[in-house]
Design a protein around this motif. Sequence first.
Motif, PDB file in Angstrom:
ATOM      1  N   GLU A 214      44.892  39.910  32.596  1.00 37.64           N
ATOM      2  CA  GLU A 214      44.149  41.074  33.089  1.00 37.64           C
ATOM      3  C   GLU A 214      42.749  40.676  33.566  1.00 37.64           C
ATOM      4  O   GLU A 214      42.258  41.178  34.582  1.00 37.64           O
ATOM      5  CB  GLU A 214      44.041  42.131  31.991  1.00 37.64           C
ATOM      6  N   ILE A 215      42.103  39.777  32.826  1.00 36.03           N
ATOM      7  CA  ILE A 215      40.762  39.336  33.207  1.00 36.03           C
ATOM      8  C   ILE A 215      40.807  38.567  34.531  1.00 36.03           C
ATOM      9  O   ILE A 215      39.986  38.783  35.420  1.00 36.03           O
ATOM     10  CB  ILE A 215      40.134  38.468  32.107  1.00 36.03           C
ATOM     11  N   ALA A 216      41.791  37.658  34.659  1.00 37.02           N
ATOM     12  CA  ALA A 216      41.923  36.881  35.893  1.00 37.02           C
ATOM     13  C   ALA A 216      42.158  37.795  37.089  1.00 37.02           C
ATOM     14  O   ALA A 216      41.593  37.584  38.170  1.00 37.02           O
ATOM     15  CB  ALA A 216      43.062  35.871  35.754  1.00 37.02           C
ATOM     16  N   ALA A 217      42.967  38.836  36.902  1.00 32.57           N
ATOM     17  CA  ALA A 217      43.233  39.778  38.000  1.00 32.57           C
ATOM     18  C   ALA A 217      41.969  40.549  38.366  1.00 32.57           C
ATOM     19  O   ALA A 217      41.655  40.723  39.553  1.00 32.57           O
ATOM     20  CB  ALA A 217      44.349  40.737  37.596  1.00 32.57           C
ATOM     21  N   ALA A 218      41.226  41.000  37.354  1.00 31.36           N
ATOM     22  CA  ALA A 218      40.006  41.765  37.614  1.00 31.36           C
ATOM     23  C   ALA A 218      38.953  40.926  38.324  1.00 31.36           C
ATOM     24  O   ALA A 218      38.217  41.416  39.185  1.00 31.36           O
ATOM     25  CB  ALA A 218      39.450  42.325  36.310  1.00 31.36           C
ATOM     26  N   MET A 219      38.866  39.643  37.950  1.00 30.62           N
ATOM     27  CA  MET A 219      37.859  38.765  38.541  1.00 30.62           C
ATOM     28  C   MET A 219      38.352  38.050  39.792  1.00 30.62           C
ATOM     29  O   MET A 219      37.609  37.315  40.429  1.00 30.62           O
ATOM     30  CB  MET A 219      37.400  37.731  37.496  1.00 30.62           C
ATOM     31  N   GLN A 220      39.654  38.244  40.105  1.00 33.87           N
ATOM     32  CA  GLN A 220      40.257  37.631  41.280  1.00 33.87           C
ATOM     33  C   GLN A 220      40.136  36.107  41.261  1.00 33.87           C
ATOM     34  O   GLN A 220      39.694  35.471  42.220  1.00 33.87           O
ATOM     35  CB  GLN A 220      39.645  38.193  42.566  1.00 33.87           C
ATOM     36  N   VAL A 221      40.523  35.520  40.131  1.00 36.92           N
ATOM     37  CA  VAL A 221      40.543  34.068  39.995  1.00 36.92           C
ATOM     38  C   VAL A 221      41.867  33.656  39.377  1.00 36.92           C
ATOM     39  O   VAL A 221      42.575  34.476  38.777  1.00 36.92           O
ATOM     40  CB  VAL A 221      39.375  33.550  39.119  1.00 36.92           C
ATOM     41  N   ARG A 222      42.210  32.394  39.520  1.00 35.09           N
ATOM     42  CA  ARG A 222      43.394  31.866  38.842  1.00 35.09           C
ATOM     43  C   ARG A 222      43.085  31.724  37.352  1.00 35.09           C
ATOM     44  O   ARG A 222      41.936  31.578  36.948  1.00 35.09           O
ATOM     45  CB  ARG A 222      43.782  30.513  39.430  1.00 35.09           C
ATOM     46  N   GLU A 223      44.136  31.724  36.544  1.00 37.22           N
ATOM     47  CA  GLU A 223      43.924  31.588  35.102  1.00 37.22           C
ATOM     48  C   GLU A 223      43.334  30.218  34.767  1.00 37.22           C
ATOM     49  O   GLU A 223      42.598  30.081  33.792  1.00 37.22           O
ATOM     50  CB  GLU A 223      45.234  31.835  34.341  1.00 37.22           C
ATOM     51  N   SER A 224      43.640  29.200  35.569  1.00 38.67           N
ATOM     52  CA  SER A 224      43.040  27.879  35.338  1.00 38.67           C
ATOM     53  C   SER A 224      41.525  27.930  35.569  1.00 38.67           C
ATOM     54  O   SER A 224      40.758  27.320  34.826  1.00 38.67           O
ATOM     55  CB  SER A 224      43.682  26.833  36.249  1.00 38.67           C
ATOM     56  N   THR A 225      41.112  28.675  36.593  1.00 36.20           N
ATOM     57  CA  THR A 225      39.673  28.853  36.843  1.00 36.20           C
ATOM     58  C   THR A 225      39.036  29.651  35.722  1.00 36.20           C
ATOM     59  O   THR A 225      37.913  29.366  35.285  1.00 36.20           O
ATOM     60  CB  THR A 225      39.449  29.569  38.186  1.00 36.20           C
ATOM     61  N   LEU A 226      39.764  30.654  35.234  1.00 38.93           N
ATOM     62  CA  LEU A 226      39.257  31.465  34.127  1.00 38.93           C
ATOM     63  C   LEU A 226      39.006  30.593  32.898  1.00 38.93           C
ATOM     64  O   LEU A 226      37.998  30.763  32.202  1.00 38.93           O
ATOM     65  CB  LEU A 226      40.261  32.563  33.796  1.00 38.93           C
ATOM     66  N   GLN A 227      39.900  29.646  32.641  1.00 40.07           N
ATOM     67  CA  GLN A 227      39.731  28.765  31.488  1.00 40.07           C
ATOM     68  C   GLN A 227      38.454  27.934  31.618  1.00 40.07           C
ATOM     69  O   GLN A 227      37.776  27.661  30.619  1.00 40.07           O
ATOM     70  CB  GLN A 227      40.954  27.852  31.334  1.00 40.07           C
ATOM     71  N   LYS A 228      38.123  27.533  32.831  1.00 40.90           N
ATOM     72  CA  LYS A 228      36.886  26.772  33.038  1.00 40.90           C
ATOM     73  C   LYS A 228      35.671  27.635  32.714  1.00 40.90           C
ATOM     74  O   LYS A 228      34.701  27.165  32.114  1.00 40.90           O
ATOM     75  CB  LYS A 228      36.818  26.264  34.476  1.00 40.90           C
ATOM     76  N   HIS A 229      35.724  28.915  33.105  1.00 37.48           N
ATOM     77  CA  HIS A 229      34.631  29.834  32.765  1.00 37.48           C
ATOM     78  C   HIS A 229      34.520  29.974  31.246  1.00 37.48           C
ATOM     79  O   HIS A 229      33.417  29.976  30.688  1.00 37.48           O
ATOM     80  CB  HIS A 229      34.866  31.203  33.395  1.00 37.48           C
ATOM     81  N   PHE A 230      35.657  30.100  30.574  1.00 38.88           N
ATOM     82  CA  PHE A 230      35.651  30.196  29.117  1.00 38.88           C
ATOM     83  C   PHE A 230      35.025  28.954  28.490  1.00 38.88           C
ATOM     84  O   PHE A 230      34.209  29.044  27.566  1.00 38.88           O
ATOM     85  CB  PHE A 230      37.078  30.370  28.579  1.00 38.88           C
ATOM     86  N   GLN A 231      35.399  27.781  28.988  1.00 42.24           N
ATOM     87  CA  GLN A 231      34.865  26.535  28.431  1.00 42.24           C
ATOM     88  C   GLN A 231      33.350  26.472  28.579  1.00 42.24           C
ATOM     89  O   GLN A 231      32.644  26.035  27.665  1.00 42.24           O
ATOM     90  CB  GLN A 231      35.533  25.339  29.120  1.00 42.24           C
ATOM     91  N   ASN A 232      32.843  26.915  29.730  1.00 44.79           N
ATOM     92  CA  ASN A 232      31.393  26.920  29.936  1.00 44.79           C
ATOM     93  C   ASN A 232      30.709  27.888  28.978  1.00 44.79           C
ATOM     94  O   ASN A 232      29.636  27.585  28.425  1.00 44.79           O
ATOM     95  CB  ASN A 232      31.075  27.303  31.380  1.00 44.79           C
ATOM     96  N   ILE A 233      31.315  29.050  28.765  1.00 41.98           N
ATOM     97  CA  ILE A 233      30.744  30.020  27.829  1.00 41.98           C
ATOM     98  C   ILE A 233      30.774  29.480  26.407  1.00 41.98           C
ATOM     99  O   ILE A 233      29.803  29.610  25.656  1.00 41.98           O
ATOM    100  CB  ILE A 233      31.500  31.363  27.920  1.00 41.98           C
ATOM    101  N   PHE A 234      31.898  28.883  26.015  1.00 38.19           N
ATOM    102  CA  PHE A 234      32.001  28.300  24.668  1.00 38.19           C
ATOM    103  C   PHE A 234      30.873  27.300  24.443  1.00 38.19           C
ATOM    104  O   PHE A 234      30.224  27.287  23.385  1.00 38.19           O
ATOM    105  CB  PHE A 234      33.345  27.590  24.497  1.00 38.19           C
ATOM    106  N   ARG A 235      30.639  26.447  25.463  1.00 35.40           N
ATOM    107  CA  ARG A 235      29.600  25.413  25.335  1.00 35.40           C
ATOM    108  C   ARG A 235      28.223  26.044  25.201  1.00 35.40           C
ATOM    109  O   ARG A 235      27.428  25.641  24.339  1.00 35.40           O
ATOM    110  CB  ARG A 235      29.660  24.487  26.557  1.00 35.40           C
ATOM    111  N   LYS A 236      27.921  27.031  26.023  1.00 36.50           N
ATOM    112  CA  LYS A 236      26.589  27.638  26.009  1.00 36.50           C
ATOM    113  C   LYS A 236      26.337  28.429  24.729  1.00 36.50           C
ATOM    114  O   LYS A 236      25.215  28.439  24.206  1.00 36.50           O
ATOM    115  CB  LYS A 236      26.418  28.539  27.232  1.00 36.50           C
ATOM    116  N   LEU A 237      27.368  29.103  24.228  1.00 35.33           N
ATOM    117  CA  LEU A 237      27.202  29.940  23.051  1.00 35.33           C
ATOM    118  C   LEU A 237      27.425  29.171  21.747  1.00 35.33           C
ATOM    119  O   LEU A 237      27.149  29.689  20.665  1.00 35.33           O
ATOM    120  CB  LEU A 237      28.140  31.144  23.105  1.00 35.33           C
ATOM    121  N   GLY A 238      27.955  27.943  21.853  1.00 37.58           N
ATOM    122  CA  GLY A 238      28.215  27.157  20.659  1.00 37.58           C
ATOM    123  C   GLY A 238      29.375  27.687  19.845  1.00 37.58           C
ATOM    124  O   GLY A 238      29.348  27.662  18.602  1.00 37.58           O
TER     125      GLY A 238
END
Length: 256
Positions: A214-238
């Motif tokens: 649902e998130i990938a559809a709302a943001m109009q990205v592939r799920e693989s791209t979404l995972q990269k966004h998640f990884q960046n957030i995980f890193r920034k937020l610890g």
Amino acid sequence: MKKNIFLILNNVVCELYRCQTYAELGQFFLPMLRMLIPFRYASIMRREDTEARIRLVDPLCIPAAFVEAEQNYMRFADDDYTGWLNCCRESTLFRESDLVGEQQRLRSTIYQKCYQKFNVYDSLQYGIVFNGRPLGALSIFRCREDGPFTSDELFLLSSVGIHLNQHMSTLLDKMYHRDTVSGYDLPAVAKKYSLTSREVQLLEQLTHFRDNREIAAAMQVRESTLQKHFQNIFRKLGVSSRWEIMRLLLEGNTRS
């Protein structure tokens, strides 16, 4: 105005006002606009002001593959001879072919680096402005075989633009300033952890308890791209999971 065109115009405006988030403009509004003004590609980008410059970001595109062109545009935007559109204090609509000749257009850096791959030939560019505040741009594109944009189509886009100006202002204000219904202060989180606008958009989707599809559809990205966004957030937020993100938000952003 022919009756059927009036009905389609009415449906486009109704669909616009049904959009509850910036991302939904790409999901629902642009496909409906295509019924009113046929085009090959389209994008909406919002304006972002930084200390260094004004730029267009967060492209919403149909088809989704066209996001590649607009991401390249963000890299070469300084070479855009229509860049003044982003600074206008009133809504501006023009047909690109009316500004410059064909050879200059097709030899430009923007065309060759961004749009040549998609065989774009001409575009309509609409500067989205509300109460003197530039918000972004709507662009629709055709290939040569699609034929030129007509004066009637410029009039139709201008008619829709009056509503787009107002509603996009509302949506962006919600995205920038309003706490979510669950009480999360996303602007504070973004500032504290130096999150990008796309990362904030992902967090907003999380607060509505949406899954990856649902998130990938709302943001109009592939799920693989979404995972990269998640990884960046995980890193920034610890953190290491979405559940830790939610706990951090619920704790009132007290982590340093």
